[in-house]
Design an enzyme around this catalytic site. Structure first.
Site, PDB file in Angstrom:
ATOM      1  N   LYS A 266      -4.653  13.499  11.901  1.00  0.00           N
ATOM      2  CA  LYS A 266      -5.723  14.471  12.178  1.00  0.00           C
ATOM      3  C   LYS A 266      -5.066  15.833  12.360  1.00  0.00           C
ATOM      4  CE  LYS A 266      -9.828  15.219  14.965  1.00  0.00           C
ATOM      5  NZ  LYS A 266      -9.675  16.660  15.086  1.00  0.00           N
ATOM      6  N   ARG A 452     -22.459  11.261  12.147  1.00  0.00           N
ATOM      7  CA  ARG A 452     -21.325  11.002  13.030  1.00  0.00           C
ATOM      8  C   ARG A 452     -21.428   9.537  13.412  1.00  0.00           C
ATOM      9  NH1 ARG A 452     -18.621  14.571  16.231  1.00  0.00           N
ATOM     10  NH2 ARG A 452     -20.230  16.167  16.243  1.00  0.00           N
TER      11      ARG A 452
HETATM   12  P1  AMP Z   1     -13.460  17.232  15.941  1.00  0.00           P
HETATM   13  O1  AMP Z   1     -13.532  18.686  15.560  1.00  0.00           O
HETATM   14  O2  AMP Z   1     -12.558  16.957  17.109  1.00  0.00           O
HETATM   15  O3  AMP Z   1     -14.829  16.592  16.066  1.00  0.00           O
HETATM   16  O4  AMP Z   1     -12.751  16.436  14.743  1.00  0.00           O
HETATM   17  C1  AMP Z   1     -13.272  16.423  13.445  1.00  0.00           C
HETATM   18  C2  AMP Z   1     -12.517  17.403  12.581  1.00  0.00           C
HETATM   19  O5  AMP Z   1     -11.187  16.980  12.373  1.00  0.00           O
HETATM   20  C3  AMP Z   1     -13.063  17.498  11.180  1.00  0.00           C
HETATM   21  O6  AMP Z   1     -14.164  18.360  11.101  1.00  0.00           O
HETATM   22  C4  AMP Z   1     -11.873  18.056  10.407  1.00  0.00           C
HETATM   23  O7  AMP Z   1     -11.924  19.465  10.428  1.00  0.00           O
HETATM   24  C5  AMP Z   1     -10.667  17.630  11.223  1.00  0.00           C
HETATM   25  N1  AMP Z   1      -9.760  16.705  10.511  1.00  0.00           N
HETATM   26  C6  AMP Z   1      -8.418  16.801  10.539  1.00  0.00           C
HETATM   27  N2  AMP Z   1      -7.840  15.833   9.834  1.00  0.00           N
HETATM   28  C7  AMP Z   1      -8.825  15.071   9.313  1.00  0.00           C
HETATM   29  C8  AMP Z   1      -8.872  13.900   8.489  1.00  0.00           C
HETATM   30  N3  AMP Z   1      -7.762  13.310   8.056  1.00  0.00           N
HETATM   31  N4  AMP Z   1     -10.099  13.390   8.169  1.00  0.00           N
HETATM   32  C9  AMP Z   1     -11.227  13.982   8.608  1.00  0.00           C
HETATM   33  N5  AMP Z   1     -11.249  15.091   9.388  1.00  0.00           N
HETATM   34  C10 AMP Z   1     -10.072  15.632   9.744  1.00  0.00           C
END
Ligand code: AMP
Length: 620
Positions: A266, A452
């Site tokens: 991530k 989600r």
């Molecule tokens: P959050 O903002 O904490 O809800 O996490 C989701 C976000 O993580 C997504 O909107 C992406 O911008 C980011 N992200 C980073 N790496 C990945 C990945 N491998 N797959 C999907 N999302 C990712």
């Protein structure tokens, strides 16, 4: 009939303004949709939401309050002093327009005519544009009646806040189809179906997620009724709502819930949805952006969007060039994360540094100083066909075939496993590399636009922290504060989360710490720009938390806390202990906050014993 008069439309907005009850708003919108002519439905819906075109394609007036004072003075032959004085009393320039416009007789201009004039107003540019805008806007307003000029003033200022969103319009459309079908004469069997209004709503919402253009959707449905829903499809250039991730507490729970997973790193960069169509040319660029794109005359159509559906193409000239070189396809829509990296070490950079690209100027320098990697993790569309209904495994095979090399564009690495130990190890590696954590995805899952669900699960670094994750929330207002802070004119702020079920913001905490001086100043400046006279209609805020300055819910912040507790005072039903600001989330929209369900889950997870990574497991 040539269309709905703008004065009639303003009457609808007037009654919408007087209620905050969701069902009433839906009913009024449905009646308004029913009365509109087919051809004007898109424009009418956009205007009722306070804008001219679908947001991804937005056209701004760039007219601020000061200029509006001049416009009203000019339109209604009043002095600027008088307009300013009334503004001081009313706190809203729309109300001032209503007061100074003597014209009681409902105007006979149509929605389409007004919309056209407003588009002309918004596209005035170049030398002398300020003066031209004042002239044009005054002419538009002077021709209208009191009530119409009140709402047009707010539309021009972008302050139409009637307390409903695109989702309420979807409810109204579902109701409209449902009633049309129920009331249709028996012989019209083509309109027959047995879907409930709720099922219709789900169908329309699914389309809205792949084509977030509520005006066009309303128009197509108005033109074709139920069948119209089937005509709405994905299109290159129109952003798709991004899939989002759920959260779970630890690798064990992930494997239990998802079974075998694809684990990916991530990255803490910025979400980029990239659209390319080789049959079209790169659209016109603003003059100050032209030199960013070396080979602009030969580039195909490429656009990038945030997960907020905002266009960001001008920030990423390097991605545009790389897309042209590395994508072997006629047309695609890709999903991924762009992140800055250090040219020497190859290390990824912190979020704030990647976000330097958000600045309007210095992009050219940023491209050189902070090169980007675009880590692609999904493909939603290829050569005229949508791929969202294929399993992730198949989508990835297609992706592998069309991305050439791994320079700027790179396919995101994944590891397949159903073994908890391997997942723990992978997650530890991610943290050691300074990344945010990992994402676990279900290999057989479809791409669920805007959803989600437990097909994408994030696991962040904080196994050792008490509250595993931060909370994204929206600022609802601020307090002047006491003591040293009073010098800044801001000493604390109130935040809430969006509750989709009630279509309301619910408060969770007041925040008074964790901000540097410049962050306090920034927050105050941001709120002052979107301040409103009274608390927003679509929020549940106990009078105990009344703010000194209310904000229109637009500013999203990421908050960390030590604990979530149950609360009878905060309308979300939960409150935060020791909340502090982590960062501003300019990439998120107000309805994209942590959800009540996630909150409930975080509350539940914090009660679990904290899982420490067991080194012996990792070694094996
Ligand atoms: P959050 O903002 O904490 O809800 O996490 C989701 C976000 O993580 C997504 O909107 C992406 O911008 C980011 N992200 C980073 N790496 C990945 C990945 N491998 N797959 C999907 N999302 C990712």
């Amino acid at each position: 009939m040539k269309g709905m008069y703008i004065s009639k439309f303003a009457q609808y907005l007037d009654i919408l303004e007087q209620t905050s009850k969701r069902l009433e708003i839906t009913e009024i919108l449905k009646n308004m949709l029913k009365e509109m002519e087919k051809a004007e439905t898109d424009k009418g819906i956009f205007l009722s939401l306070g804008y001219l075109r679908a947001q991804f394609n937005s056209l701004q007036f760039n007219i601020a309050e000061k200029m509006m004072v001049k416009i009203l003075a000019n339109a209604f032959n009043e002095s600027e002093e008088k307009i300013n004085k009334l503004y001081g009393e009313e706190g809203d320039l729309g109300n001032v327009a209503f007061k100074v416009n003597p014209n009681e007789k409902p105007s006979k201009t149509t929605i389409l005519e007004v919309h056209k004039k407003l588009e002309e107003l918004a596209t005035i540019s170049g030398t002398g544009s300020q003066e031209k805008k004042i002239q044009k806007a005054s002419q538009i307003l002077a021709l209208e009646d009191k009530l119409t000029s009140k709402f047009l003033t707010r539309i021009i200022l972008s302050t139409v806040r009637l307390g409903f969103t695109e989702l309420t319009v979807i409810d109204a459309l579902a109701k409209l189809i449902f009633e049309n079908v129920t009331n249709a004469p028996k012989e019209k069997s083509s309109t027959k179906h047995n879907l409930s209004a709720k099922e219709l709503k789900i169908k329309i919402e699914a389309k809205y997620r792949i084509r977030p253009d509520i005006g066009t959707i309303a128009k197509v449905i108005k033109e074709n009724g139920l069948e119209g829903i089937d005509y709405i499809s994905m299109e290159v250039g129109v952003p798709v709502h991004a899939q989002k991730a759920q959260r779970l507490a630890d690798p064990q729970e992930i494997i239990e819930k998802l079974g075998s997973v694809w684990a990916e790193y991530k990255f803490d960069g910025t979400r980029v949805q990239l659209h390319l169509d080789r049959s079209r040319k790169m659209p016109g660029l603003e003059t100050n952006q032209q030199d960013l794109f070396e080979s602009r005359n030969t580039l195909p159509f490429v656009k990038t969007f945030t997960r907020n559906l905002e266009e960001t193409t001008h920030q990423f000239p390097d991605l545009v060039e790389a897309a042209n070189k590395q994508i072997d396809a006629q047309s695609v829509i890709l999903d991924g994360e762009a992140i800055g990296y250090n040219k020497k070490t190859g290390d990824y950079l912190p979020f704030q540094e990647t976000m330097q690209r958000k600045r309007k100027h210095g992009i050219k320098e940023a491209v050189v100083e902070t090169p980007l990697k675009y880590l692609i993790f999904d493909i939603l569309y290829l050569n005229g066909k949508t791929l969202v209904d294929l399993p992730l495994v198949e989508r990835r095979i297609i992706l592998d075939k069309i991305i050439k090399g791994n320079e700027t564009l790179e396919i995101d690495y994944h590891m397949e496993t159903k073994d908890v130990k391997r997942l723990i190890k992978f997650s530890k590696e991610a943290l050691d590399r300074g990344l945010e954590g990992i994402m676990a995805k279900k290999p057989d899952s479809f791409y669920e636009a805007g959803a989600r669900n437990f097909t994408w699960v994030k696991l962040k670094k904080s196994q050792e922290q008490i509250l595993g994750d931060t909370i994204d929330c929206v600022v609802l207002g601020y307090y002047f504060g006491r003591g040293v802070r009073a010098n800044f004119g801001i000493g604390g702020f109130l935040v809430g989360i969006w509750d989709k079920r009630d279509q309301k913001y619910k408060t969770i905490t007041k925040v008074g710490t964790g901000l540097k001086d410049e962050e306090w100043e920034k927050l105050k400046e941001m709120v002052d720009k979107v301040k409103i006279k009274e608390k927003t209609k679509n929020a549940d805020i106990s009078s105990k938390y009344d703010c000194d300055v209310w904000a229109n819910p637009e500013i999203v912040v990421e908050i960390a806390a030590d604990e979530i507790s149950k609360s009878s005072e905060h309308s979300a039903g939960f409150a935060l202990r020791f909340p502090r600001l982590i960062k501003f989330r300019e990439d998120k929209s107000a309805t994209d906050t942590t959800t009540p369900e996630e909150f409930e889950q975080m509350y539940r997870l914090q009660k679990k014993p904290i899982v420490k990574i067991d080194e012996s497991l990792v070694e094996s």
